[in-house]
Design a protein around this motif. Structure first.
Motif, PDB file in Angstrom:
ATOM      1  N   TYR A   1       0.832  -1.208   0.000  1.00 18.45           N
ATOM      2  CA  TYR A   1       0.000   0.000   0.000  1.00 18.45           C
ATOM      3  C   TYR A   1       0.865   1.256   0.000  1.00 18.45           C
ATOM      4  O   TYR A   1       0.482   2.286  -0.565  1.00 18.45           O
ATOM      5  CB  TYR A   1      -1.002   0.000   1.174  1.00 18.45           C
ATOM      6  CG  TYR A   1      -0.467   0.397   2.528  1.00 18.45           C
ATOM      7  CD1 TYR A   1       0.078  -0.538   3.397  1.00 18.45           C
ATOM      8  CD2 TYR A   1      -0.489   1.733   2.941  1.00 18.45           C
ATOM      9  CE1 TYR A   1       0.571  -0.171   4.642  1.00 18.45           C
ATOM     10  CE2 TYR A   1       0.006   2.110   4.184  1.00 18.45           C
ATOM     11  CZ  TYR A   1       0.543   1.148   5.026  1.00 18.45           C
ATOM     12  OH  TYR A   1       1.048   1.525   6.249  1.00 18.45           O
ATOM     13  N   VAL A   2       2.056   1.157   0.596  1.00 18.82           N
ATOM     14  CA  VAL A   2       2.951   2.327   0.613  1.00 18.82           C
ATOM     15  C   VAL A   2       3.575   2.526  -0.765  1.00 18.82           C
ATOM     16  O   VAL A   2       3.616   3.654  -1.289  1.00 18.82           O
ATOM     17  CB  VAL A   2       4.039   2.169   1.699  1.00 18.82           C
ATOM     18  CG1 VAL A   2       5.044   3.306   1.626  1.00 18.82           C
ATOM     19  CG2 VAL A   2       3.400   2.124   3.081  1.00 18.82           C
ATOM     20  N   LYS A   3       4.014   1.434  -1.386  1.00 15.33           N
ATOM     21  CA  LYS A   3       4.585   1.556  -2.745  1.00 15.33           C
ATOM     22  C   LYS A   3       3.571   2.193  -3.679  1.00 15.33           C
ATOM     23  O   LYS A   3       3.896   3.058  -4.483  1.00 15.33           O
ATOM     24  CB  LYS A   3       4.936   0.169  -3.289  1.00 15.33           C
ATOM     25  CG  LYS A   3       6.198  -0.415  -2.745  1.00 15.33           C
ATOM     26  CD  LYS A   3       6.528  -1.671  -3.520  1.00 15.33           C
ATOM     27  CE  LYS A   3       7.774  -2.314  -2.973  1.00 15.33           C
ATOM     28  NZ  LYS A   3       8.015  -3.640  -3.483  1.00 15.33           N
ATOM     29  N   LYS A   4       2.326   1.759  -3.549  1.00 21.56           N
ATOM     30  CA  LYS A   4       1.279   2.276  -4.431  1.00 21.56           C
ATOM     31  C   LYS A   4       1.039   3.766  -4.170  1.00 21.56           C
ATOM     32  O   LYS A   4       0.957   4.571  -5.099  1.00 21.56           O
ATOM     33  CB  LYS A   4      -0.005   1.480  -4.190  1.00 21.56           C
ATOM     34  CG  LYS A   4      -1.046   1.709  -5.221  1.00 21.56           C
ATOM     35  CD  LYS A   4      -2.157   0.698  -5.097  1.00 21.56           C
ATOM     36  CE  LYS A   4      -3.321   1.172  -5.940  1.00 21.56           C
ATOM     37  NZ  LYS A   4      -4.593   0.753  -5.456  1.00 21.56           N
ATOM     38  N   GLU A   5       0.965   4.130  -2.909  1.00 20.28           N
ATOM     39  CA  GLU A   5       0.752   5.543  -2.555  1.00 20.28           C
ATOM     40  C   GLU A   5       1.896   6.416  -3.064  1.00 20.28           C
ATOM     41  O   GLU A   5       1.687   7.509  -3.553  1.00 20.28           O
ATOM     42  CB  GLU A   5       0.698   5.691  -1.032  1.00 20.28           C
ATOM     43  CG  GLU A   5      -0.648   5.449  -0.419  1.00 20.28           C
ATOM     44  CD  GLU A   5      -1.565   6.656  -0.550  1.00 20.28           C
ATOM     45  OE1 GLU A   5      -1.085   7.758  -0.875  1.00 20.28           O
ATOM     46  OE2 GLU A   5      -2.764   6.468  -0.328  1.00 20.28           O
ATOM     47  N   LEU A   6       3.125   5.922  -2.909  1.00 15.69           N
ATOM     48  CA  LEU A   6       4.276   6.769  -3.232  1.00 15.69           C
ATOM     49  C   LEU A   6       4.503   6.874  -4.735  1.00 15.69           C
ATOM     50  O   LEU A   6       4.946   7.919  -5.223  1.00 15.69           O
ATOM     51  CB  LEU A   6       5.545   6.244  -2.541  1.00 15.69           C
ATOM     52  CG  LEU A   6       5.535   6.315  -1.013  1.00 15.69           C
ATOM     53  CD1 LEU A   6       6.871   5.826  -0.451  1.00 15.69           C
ATOM     54  CD2 LEU A   6       5.260   7.734  -0.509  1.00 15.69           C
ATOM     55  N   GLY A   7       4.219   5.809  -5.458  1.00 12.28           N
ATOM     56  CA  GLY A   7       4.394   5.847  -6.911  1.00 12.28           C
ATOM     57  C   GLY A   7       5.769   6.381  -7.294  1.00 12.28           C
ATOM     58  O   GLY A   7       6.801   5.907  -6.804  1.00 12.28           O
ATOM     59  N   GLN A   8       5.777   7.429  -8.134  1.00 12.35           N
ATOM     60  CA  GLN A   8       7.048   7.971  -8.631  1.00 12.35           C
ATOM     61  C   GLN A   8       7.834   8.761  -7.575  1.00 12.35           C
ATOM     62  O   GLN A   8       8.984   9.138  -7.802  1.00 12.35           O
ATOM     63  CB  GLN A   8       6.786   8.927  -9.807  1.00 12.35           C
ATOM     64  CG  GLN A   8       6.043   8.327 -10.974  1.00 12.35           C
ATOM     65  CD  GLN A   8       6.841   7.223 -11.627  1.00 12.35           C
ATOM     66  OE1 GLN A   8       8.047   7.354 -11.839  1.00 12.35           O
ATOM     67  NE2 GLN A   8       6.191   6.099 -11.913  1.00 12.35           N
ATOM     68  N   LEU A   9       7.212   9.025  -6.432  1.00 15.55           N
ATOM     69  CA  LEU A   9       7.952   9.745  -5.380  1.00 15.55           C
ATOM     70  C   LEU A   9       9.066   8.886  -4.812  1.00 15.55           C
ATOM     71  O   LEU A   9      10.034   9.381  -4.243  1.00 15.55           O
ATOM     72  CB  LEU A   9       7.001  10.144  -4.236  1.00 15.55           C
ATOM     73  CG  LEU A   9       5.887  11.128  -4.563  1.00 15.55           C
ATOM     74  CD1 LEU A   9       4.941  11.259  -3.381  1.00 15.55           C
ATOM     75  CD2 LEU A   9       6.486  12.494  -4.916  1.00 15.55           C
ATOM     76  N   TYR A  10       8.890   7.562  -4.957  1.00 19.34           N
ATOM     77  CA  TYR A  10       9.883   6.604  -4.444  1.00 19.34           C
ATOM     78  C   TYR A  10      10.962   6.459  -5.504  1.00 19.34           C
ATOM     79  O   TYR A  10      10.724   5.891  -6.578  1.00 19.34           O
ATOM     80  CB  TYR A  10       9.155   5.282  -4.176  1.00 19.34           C
ATOM     81  CG  TYR A  10       9.992   4.167  -3.617  1.00 19.34           C
ATOM     82  CD1 TYR A  10      10.763   4.333  -2.478  1.00 19.34           C
ATOM     83  CD2 TYR A  10       9.981   2.909  -4.225  1.00 19.34           C
ATOM     84  CE1 TYR A  10      11.512   3.300  -1.967  1.00 19.34           C
ATOM     85  CE2 TYR A  10      10.722   1.845  -3.714  1.00 19.34           C
ATOM     86  CZ  TYR A  10      11.477   2.056  -2.581  1.00 19.34           C
ATOM     87  OH  TYR A  10      12.211   1.017  -2.072  1.00 19.34           O
ATOM     88  N   LYS A  11      12.130   7.006  -5.222  1.00 19.98           N
ATOM     89  CA  LYS A  11      13.212   6.992  -6.224  1.00 19.98           C
ATOM     90  C   LYS A  11      14.338   6.116  -5.742  1.00 19.98           C
ATOM     91  O   LYS A  11      15.098   6.513  -4.864  1.00 19.98           O
ATOM     92  CB  LYS A  11      13.712   8.428  -6.457  1.00 19.98           C
ATOM     93  CG  LYS A  11      12.655   9.323  -7.122  1.00 19.98           C
ATOM     94  CD  LYS A  11      13.071  10.770  -7.134  1.00 19.98           C
ATOM     95  CE  LYS A  11      14.282  11.035  -7.991  1.00 19.98           C
ATOM     96  NZ  LYS A  11      14.644  12.484  -7.988  1.00 19.98           N
ATOM     97  N   TRP A  12      14.396   4.907  -6.265  1.00 19.82           N
ATOM     98  CA  TRP A  12      15.425   3.972  -5.807  1.00 19.82           C
ATOM     99  C   TRP A  12      16.181   3.429  -6.988  1.00 19.82           C
ATOM    100  O   TRP A  12      17.002   2.669  -7.012  1.00 19.82           O
ATOM    101  CB  TRP A  12      14.785   2.848  -4.993  1.00 19.82           C
ATOM    102  CG  TRP A  12      13.816   2.048  -5.788  1.00 19.82           C
ATOM    103  CD1 TRP A  12      12.608   2.457  -6.273  1.00 19.82           C
ATOM    104  CD2 TRP A  12      13.985   0.712  -6.233  1.00 19.82           C
ATOM    105  NE1 TRP A  12      12.002   1.469  -6.973  1.00 19.82           N
ATOM    106  CE2 TRP A  12      12.828   0.374  -6.964  1.00 19.82           C
ATOM    107  CE3 TRP A  12      14.996  -0.238  -6.076  1.00 19.82           C
ATOM    108  CZ2 TRP A  12      12.668  -0.875  -7.546  1.00 19.82           C
ATOM    109  CZ3 TRP A  12      14.823  -1.470  -6.651  1.00 19.82           C
ATOM    110  CH2 TRP A  12      13.662  -1.786  -7.374  1.00 19.82           C
TER     111      TRP A  12
END
Ligand code: SAM
Length: 279
Positions: free
Chosen positions: A268-279
């Motif tokens: 659910y966190v990955k989905k919420e963050l989408g492109q904000l998650y830069k790894w």
């Protein structure tokens, strides 16, 4: 008597407290210290719990050692806020690091030294404390002068409001070296996902890698809490030298397994963050 922390009028968490030890209205905020029944002494600023003796080590170890063990060779660390001294004490466990700390409120330092003396390492000659505004400090600091910046601030209200915006992070990025990194308090996915996403977004405007990492903080609302790491070069799970994490003396929470595990995100966190998650 209870100390109750109310978040946005929809969530309340309480600790049984036996007495209020001090209350001071400083130039910037109201500072209180309580003695709780099971969690030791508790530092409260403007109604928000900052730390309590029972679980402070989790927050302070995770803010300090995760970036330090990700970076290849950190020598200069800047702490913004952090007036209780806990993050600085953890950074100073690394004998070759010099710490600059900028805390706006002299009263937080004084009260922490008096009521929580074991949490800080105030006499350490590698600690250089400035009483002043972190926002002004980063504006004036030289470009490329720090390896790591740790933003250990209160929530975005009052003096900390300007520690959450684009202008502040532009300077944080500028004063970091080419392989530098920042860690900021990332709030809680469960209690304040919008604010978490806002901080991810602001840091992501500058840093190549932006990843939250989690820890549990039993005295904070909702217990599930995060830091956000922004990095120019090193990746916190690919580049970490794991042995270093297990060589630090005296730790009660952090180790190499915790380091790796803390970056694993639920769906659910990955989905919420989408492109904000830069790894
Ligand atoms: N661990 C705590 C938490 O997140 O709940 C934060 C610890 S520390 C006590 C936060 C400190 O940030 C406070 O002492 C506050 O005075 C300081 N602070 C707030 N705004 C600041 C600013 N603009 N510059 C420097 N320090 C600031």
């Amino acid at each position: 008597m209870w100390f109750e922390e109310i978040h946005d009028d929809f969530f309340k968490q309480g600790l049984r407290v036996e007495e209020k030890l001090v209350e001071v209205e400083s130039e910037y905020q109201k500072i209180e210290v309580y003695r709780s029944r099971e969690f030791g002494k508790l530092l409260v600023i403007d109604g928000h719990g900052m730390l309590c003796e029972r679980d402070e080590f989790i927050y302070h170890e995770m803010m300090a050692h995760v970036p330090i063990c990700t970076h290849r060779d950190p020598k200069r660390v800047l702490i913004i806020g952090g007036g209780d001294g806990g993050v600085a004490k953890e950074v100073l466990r690394h004998g070759d690091i010099e710490v600059d700390m900028v805390e706006i409120d002299r009263e937080v330092v004084r009260i922490s030294q008096e009521y929580f003396p074991e949490i800080g390492d105030w006499e350490n000659p590698r600690l250089n404390l400035t009483i002043g505004d972190g926002i002004e400090f980063v504006k004036r600091a030289d470009s490329g002068s720090y390896d790591i910046v740790l933003v250990d601030s209160t929530d975005p209200e009052g003096p900390a409001e300007g520690l959450f915006n684009r202008e502040f992070y532009a300077h944080v990025f500028r004063i970091l070296k080419d392989d530098g990194m920042v860690v900021a308090q990332g709030e809680s996915w469960w209690i304040d996902m919008p604010l978490h996403k806002e901080i991810m977004g602001v840091i992501g405007q500058f840093f190549k890698i932006v990843m939250p990492y989690r820890f549990e903080m039993y005295s904070y609302p909702g217990c599930n809490w995060n830091f956000i790491l922004g990095s120019k070069r090193y990746h916190p799970t690919a580049d970490i030298i794991l042995q270093r994490a297990d060589l630090i003396d005296g730790l009660r929470y952090y180790n190499s397994d915790i380091h790796k595990a803390s970056f694993i995100l639920p769906n659910y966190v990955k989905k919420e963050l989408g492109q904000l998650y830069k790894w």
